[in-house]
Every structure is written in C-alpha cells, then in structure tokens.
Design a protein around this motif. Structure first.
Motif, mmCIF file in Angstrom:
data_model
loop_
_atom_site.group_PDB
_atom_site.id
_atom_site.type_symbol
_atom_site.label_atom_id
_atom_site.label_comp_id
_atom_site.label_asym_id
_atom_site.label_seq_id
_atom_site.Cartn_x
_atom_site.Cartn_y
_atom_site.Cartn_z
ATOM 1 N N LYS A 1 40.409 -29.648 43.205
ATOM 2 C CA LYS A 1 39.116 -30.249 43.553
ATOM 3 C C LYS A 1 39.184 -30.926 44.920
ATOM 4 O O LYS A 1 38.231 -30.868 45.688
ATOM 5 C CB LYS A 1 38.711 -31.260 42.475
ATOM 6 N N ASP A 2 40.330 -31.541 45.252
ATOM 7 C CA ASP A 2 40.453 -32.239 46.540
ATOM 8 C C ASP A 2 40.786 -31.286 47.692
ATOM 9 O O ASP A 2 41.012 -31.733 48.819
ATOM 10 C CB ASP A 2 41.488 -33.375 46.446
ATOM 11 N N GLY A 3 40.823 -29.986 47.409
ATOM 12 C CA GLY A 3 41.033 -28.994 48.462
ATOM 13 C C GLY A 3 42.477 -28.536 48.628
ATOM 14 O O GLY A 3 42.740 -27.561 49.325
ATOM 15 N N GLN B 1 31.151 -22.798 35.029
ATOM 16 C CA GLN B 1 31.292 -22.359 36.430
ATOM 17 C C GLN B 1 32.144 -21.090 36.474
ATOM 18 O O GLN B 1 32.974 -20.865 35.600
ATOM 19 C CB GLN B 1 32.026 -23.417 37.265
ATOM 20 N N ASN B 2 32.001 -20.329 37.562
ATOM 21 C CA ASN B 2 32.850 -19.153 37.751
ATOM 22 C C ASN B 2 34.282 -19.619 38.033
ATOM 23 O O ASN B 2 34.487 -20.581 38.764
ATOM 24 C CB ASN B 2 32.328 -18.324 38.927
ATOM 25 N N VAL B 3 35.267 -18.926 37.445
ATOM 26 C CA VAL B 3 36.681 -19.301 37.626
ATOM 27 C C VAL B 3 37.075 -19.275 39.108
ATOM 28 O O VAL B 3 38.052 -19.922 39.513
ATOM 29 C CB VAL B 3 37.597 -18.392 36.762
ATOM 30 N N SER B 4 36.309 -18.578 39.924
ATOM 31 C CA SER B 4 36.629 -18.477 41.360
ATOM 32 C C SER B 4 36.574 -19.836 42.067
ATOM 33 O O SER B 4 37.132 -19.971 43.155
ATOM 34 C CB SER B 4 35.715 -17.472 42.055
ATOM 35 N N ILE B 5 35.930 -20.855 41.461
ATOM 36 C CA ILE B 5 35.940 -22.194 42.089
ATOM 37 C C ILE B 5 37.361 -22.752 42.156
ATOM 38 O O ILE B 5 37.621 -23.680 42.908
ATOM 39 C CB ILE B 5 35.023 -23.223 41.374
ATOM 40 N N LEU B 6 38.278 -22.178 41.361
ATOM 41 C CA LEU B 6 39.644 -22.709 41.289
ATOM 42 C C LEU B 6 40.606 -22.043 42.265
ATOM 43 O O LEU B 6 41.817 -22.253 42.184
ATOM 44 C CB LEU B 6 40.182 -22.559 39.853
ATOM 45 N N MET B 7 40.089 -21.196 43.179
ATOM 46 C CA MET B 7 40.997 -20.466 44.083
ATOM 47 C C MET B 7 40.480 -20.491 45.516
ATOM 48 O O MET B 7 39.281 -20.638 45.750
ATOM 49 C CB MET B 7 41.189 -19.022 43.595
ATOM 50 N N PRO B 8 41.407 -20.354 46.497
ATOM 51 C CA PRO B 8 40.975 -20.274 47.893
ATOM 52 C C PRO B 8 40.538 -18.861 48.240
ATOM 53 O O PRO B 8 40.775 -17.917 47.477
ATOM 54 C CB PRO B 8 42.251 -20.656 48.650
#
Ligand code: HEM
Length: 131
Positions: free
Chosen positions: A88-90, A47-54
C-alpha cells in the motif's frame, strides 16, 4: 467444528493466502496477506488482485487470467514463480507465488499463497558481496 478449526489455521498461517474469483477480483485475504501488503483485508476485498503488483504485470494481469481460461495452460499454476508485489505504501518487494485452481460445484476460484522472500534476497546479496 471443522469450519472453526479451518478458519483458525488460515488466520494464523505465516504465509499470505488470497482467493480471487475467475475474473481476478479478491474475495478473501488472511491476516498474513494483509500484513505483507500493508492493507486491511476490507480495503482489498472486491478489488482486482492487480492492485497488489507493480507494472508491467499490473496492466497485464487480466490478460494472464484470460489466456489461462482460453488455453487451459498456466504459467504459475502447479509450478510457482518469484514475482514482485507492491505494498500500500508503494514498496515493491519479491515473493514466491503459488497458485492453485479450485473448482467448486457452482464456481471457479484461484488460491494464491504469498511467501515473502525479502529477507532471503537480502541475505543472498550480502553473501555475494562477501565473496
Ligand atoms: C498469472 C503475476 C498475484 C492469479 C500470472 C502470471 C504472472 C502473474 C507473471 C503469468 C503470466 C504469463 O506468463 O502468462 C502476478 C504478480 C502478482 C500476482 C506480479 C503479485 C501480487 C496473483 C494472485 C493470484 C493470481 C495473488 C491468485 C489469488 C493468477 C492466475 C493466473 C496468473 C489465475 C493465470 C494462470 C497461470 O498463469 O498460472 N500472474 N500475479 N496472481 N495469476 Fe498472478
């Protein structure tokens, strides 16, 4: 052997260690990084690392990496920065990010070290309130 030793060191590190390819796709994540972001490593790899940031960084991160490739000037590489991560939980939380560039013979990758500063920030806020 040295590879087994190295894996043991990375697997037991307190800080998260994430590697991405030159396009920002996650290639590896140590157990600490998975714990900090609330994922299993397998859910993030590919996955793109951007999934880990707001937002707004989430939508801009590909551009950040492109700018670096174009100009050779990094805003975080070699300096580090406090940024916000998204679990992951937001839950959004602060961490200290250090990035280094690794140029292997046949490919370029980036290593990110993730140092969670949630507790430090809470302690700082409590200290300010007590003044
Ligand atoms: C650049 C945010 C995670 C690799 C940047 C920049 C920001 C940012 C703000 C600089 C933008 C600029 O002013 O040009 C974040 C946030 C993260 C995150 C909020 C939260 C998860 C990561 C991770 C890696 C990484 C884990 C590597 C494994 C890079 C690279 C650049 C960059 C290679 C371009 C070089 C540089 O500016 O130093 N990121 N990042 N980022 N990030 Fe991230």
């Amino acid at each position: 052997d040295s590879q087994t030793r190295l894996k043991a060191i990375i697997d037991t590190a307190i800080d998260g260690i994430i590697t991405i390819d030159r396009h920002g796709v996650i290639e590896t994540m140590n157990p600490a990084a998975a714990r900090i972001f609330g994922y299993e490593p397998e859910e993030c790899i590919g996955q793109n690392v951007s999934i880990l940031m707001p937002e707004p960084d989430r939508s801009l991160h590909d551009k950040y990496i492109e700018n670096y490739h174009r100009t050779g000037v990094g805003q975080i590489i070699g300096k580090g920065r406090e940024v916000l991560g998204k679990k992951k939980d937001g839950t959004v939380f602060p961490f200290r990010l250090s990035i280094s560039e690794v140029n292997l013979q046949d490919k370029q990758l980036f290593t990110g070290i993730v140092h969670d500063i949630t507790e430090l920030k809470k302690a700082e806020a409590a200290l300010r309130e007590s003044e």
